[in-house]
Design a protein around this motif. Structure first.
Motif, PDB file in Angstrom:
ATOM      1  N   ASN A   1      13.167  74.984  19.816  1.00  0.00           N
ATOM      2  CA  ASN A   1      12.558  75.364  20.025  1.00  0.00           C
ATOM      3  C   ASN A   1      11.156  75.413  19.305  1.00  0.00           C
ATOM      4  OD1 ASN A   1      13.242  78.300  21.229  1.00  0.00           O
ATOM      5  ND2 ASN A   1      15.149  77.982  20.241  1.00  0.00           N
TER       6      ASN A   1
ATOM      7  N   VAL B   1       7.753  74.565  21.809  1.00  0.00           N
ATOM      8  CA  VAL B   1       6.547  75.524  20.854  1.00  0.00           C
ATOM      9  C   VAL B   1       5.404  73.969  20.997  1.00  0.00           C
ATOM     10  CG1 VAL B   1       5.850  76.735  19.651  1.00  0.00           C
ATOM     11  CG2 VAL B   1       7.364  77.277  20.251  1.00  0.00           C
TER      12      VAL B   1
ATOM     13  N   LEU C   1       3.253  81.080  17.201  1.00  0.00           N
ATOM     14  CA  LEU C   1       4.908  79.940  16.869  1.00  0.00           C
ATOM     15  C   LEU C   1       5.363  79.512  15.765  1.00  0.00           C
ATOM     16  CD1 LEU C   1       5.636  80.642  20.538  1.00  0.00           C
ATOM     17  CD2 LEU C   1       6.495  82.185  18.939  1.00  0.00           C
TER      18      LEU C   1
ATOM     19  N   LEU D   1       8.008  79.858  13.042  1.00  0.00           N
ATOM     20  CA  LEU D   1       9.329  78.887  13.442  1.00  0.00           C
ATOM     21  C   LEU D   1       9.342  78.288  12.265  1.00  0.00           C
ATOM     22  CD1 LEU D   1       9.269  77.797  16.931  1.00  0.00           C
ATOM     23  CD2 LEU D   1      10.771  79.556  15.856  1.00  0.00           C
TER      24      LEU D   1
ATOM     25  N   SER E   1       9.450  86.775  17.123  1.00  0.00           N
ATOM     26  CA  SER E   1       8.478  85.264  16.777  1.00  0.00           C
ATOM     27  C   SER E   1       7.584  85.579  17.861  1.00  0.00           C
ATOM     28  CB  SER E   1       9.066  84.120  16.413  1.00  0.00           C
ATOM     29  OG  SER E   1       9.258  84.402  14.860  1.00  0.00           O
ATOM     30  N   TRP E   2       8.098  85.657  19.215  1.00  0.00           N
ATOM     31  CA  TRP E   2       7.096  85.621  20.242  1.00  0.00           C
ATOM     32  C   TRP E   2       6.570  87.020  20.438  1.00  0.00           C
ATOM     33  CZ3 TRP E   2       6.264  82.652  23.895  1.00  0.00           C
ATOM     34  CH2 TRP E   2       6.627  81.378  24.208  1.00  0.00           C
TER      35      TRP E   2
ATOM     36  N   CYS F   1       3.814  87.350  18.263  1.00  0.00           N
ATOM     37  CA  CYS F   1       2.304  86.025  18.890  1.00  0.00           C
ATOM     38  C   CYS F   1       1.832  86.563  20.362  1.00  0.00           C
ATOM     39  CB  CYS F   1       3.028  85.103  19.159  1.00  0.00           C
ATOM     40  SG  CYS F   1       3.330  84.381  17.162  1.00  0.00           S
TER      41      CYS F   1
END
Length: 312
Positions: free
Chosen positions: A65, A69, A110, A114, A148-149, A152
């Motif tokens: 991921n 990103v 992100l 992350l 997290s998504w 943001c």
């Protein structure tokens, strides 16, 4: 478009790095090369993790991921800059500028979150190895990614909507190679106090809280490694988080430098050059750091190339 008409401007001018026409081909070639390496390198990381069942673990789930990103992060900035150099047109429309700013904030945030989640993953793996599979279960991994998504997306949407209430006058030159919120607000001819407070407060929180979490995780990791009796065990434990620690140092080191200089009253192109470190260089180096220092990843990439060779 009504919001754009209320600002008094229809476009901004991205000054980029240099107005010297002799340097434009060099800048174009350099950034095109870095962008292609970024996309190819991170894409290989994603494919290796997808096709190798040995890498279907939480650590590599988050790494895939992060690679995705990083591709999106660079794509939100570099192609527009390359197009501007190629066409010799530095103008960007008001709405395109807001769109670029919106996606930039999403993927920058992100990257930050992350890296924090990956630090927590390493903390659990090294400090609580017997409970690792129980704690870092697929449900929690998916939840951390979704959270997290959501953070943001919400933050970026809030900032973008707040920019719509700002009016701009005739000064439309941005001393940068992309539409950065802090630089855009400096061009406003209306009051931006609320925007500035939200920008630096939330950006500070999104920087300080994750960094604190990373430092706490690694402080516990270091104490756990010190407690390991064998030197081989210590090396193995540290090698699992060495790559991540290198990326964290590079990302936060560059990002902190840009953040501390973004509040200057007279921005210059030096700030845009510093921004290259975390917007272009870091996403490009991540695949190399994680593959060259990781035996499992090197093996997965070797098997991926072997699979591709046999399929032909």
């Amino acid at each position: 478009m009504e919001a754009g008409n209320r600002t008094g401007v229809s476009e901004f001018i991205l000054l980029g790095f240099s107005e010297d026409p002799e340097l434009q081909p060099l800048i174009f070639g350099l950034f095109l090369s870095m962008y292609l390496v970024t996309v190819l390198g991170n894409l290989l990381i994603i494919l290796a993790i997808i096709f190798d069942s040995q890498l279907h673990t939480p650590m590599y789930f988050f790494l895939s991921n992060l690679s995705l990103v990083d591709i999106c992060f660079s794509t939100s900035i570099v192609p527009k800059m390359l197009l501007s150099i190629h066409t010799e047109n530095k103008a960007i429309s008001y709405m395109d500028c807001l769109t670029q700013m919106y996606f930039f904030m999403i993927f920058a945030g992100l990257d930050n979150l992350l890296l924090t989640v990956m630090a927590y993953d390493r903390f659990v793996a090294i400090c609580h190895p017997l409970h690792y599979t129980v704690i870092m279960n697929p449900h929690l991994c998916g939840l951390l990614l979704l959270l997290s998504w959501l953070i943001c997306l919400t933050y970026s949407l809030l900032q973008s909507l707040m920019v719509l209430r700002v009016s701009f006058c005739k000064e439309t030159e941005i001393p940068h190679f992309f539409c950065e919120l802090a630089q855009i607000l400096k061009l406003a001819c209306s009051d931006t106090l609320v925007n500035d407070i939200v920008l630096y407060s939330v950006t500070g929180l999104l920087g300080v809280i994750p960094l604190t979490g990373i430092l706490f995780s690694y402080s516990r990791i270091i104490f756990s490694i010190i407690g390991i009796s064998s030197s081989g065990g210590k090396y193995k434990a540290f090698s699992t988080c060495g790559s991540h620690l290198s990326v964290v140092s590079l990302f936060y080191g560059a990002g902190l430098g840009v953040y501390l200089t973004s509040g200057t009253a007279h921005p210059s192109r030096k700030g845009s050059i510093a921004s290259v470190m975390y917007t272009v260089v870091t996403p490009m180096l991540n695949p190399f750091i994680y593959s060259l220092r990781n035996r499992d990843m090197k093996g997965a990439l070797r098997r991926l190339f072997t699979r591709g060779t046999y399929s032909q």
